[in-house]
Design a protein around this motif. Structure first.
Motif: not given
Length: 94
Positions: A2-3, A9-11, A34-35, A71-74
């Motif tokens: 997992q990241p 703005d990373e996840v 997420a941060c 940026c990863i969007h989940h």
């Protein structure tokens, strides 16, 4: 693996919920960093659909302007909001 989002703005992750109203329901889609665990974009609609999810994502991109490709969007469990893949939806953003 997992990241581990240690910078804003990373996840981003999406959460959706409904809001009970006297006349029925409204739906809220929120994009959460997420941060920082802060909401970076959101949208409200009478319908839980692709347009709701994309409006929230558009709001997040507009307010945060993440660096292109960083940026990863989940969006786990967003079965009702699936759209045909476009492949270039966010090209040029950043």
């Amino acid at each position: 693996m997992q990241p581990d989002p240690c910078h804003p703005d990373e996840v981003w992750v999406t959460d959706t919920t409904y809001i009970g109203l006297a006349s029925g329901f409204a739906y809220l889609a929120a994009i959460i960093d997420a941060c920082s665990r802060r909401i970076v974009g959101y949208a409200v609609s009478r319908y839980i659909d692709t347009e709701l999810a994309l409006a929230a994502l558009d709001a997040a991109v507009e307010s945060r302007r993440p660096e292109h490709g960083r940026c990863i969007h989940h969006s786990e469990g967003a079965v009702n909001m699936r759209a045909p893949p476009t492949g270039k939806r966010w090209t040029g953003t950043g």
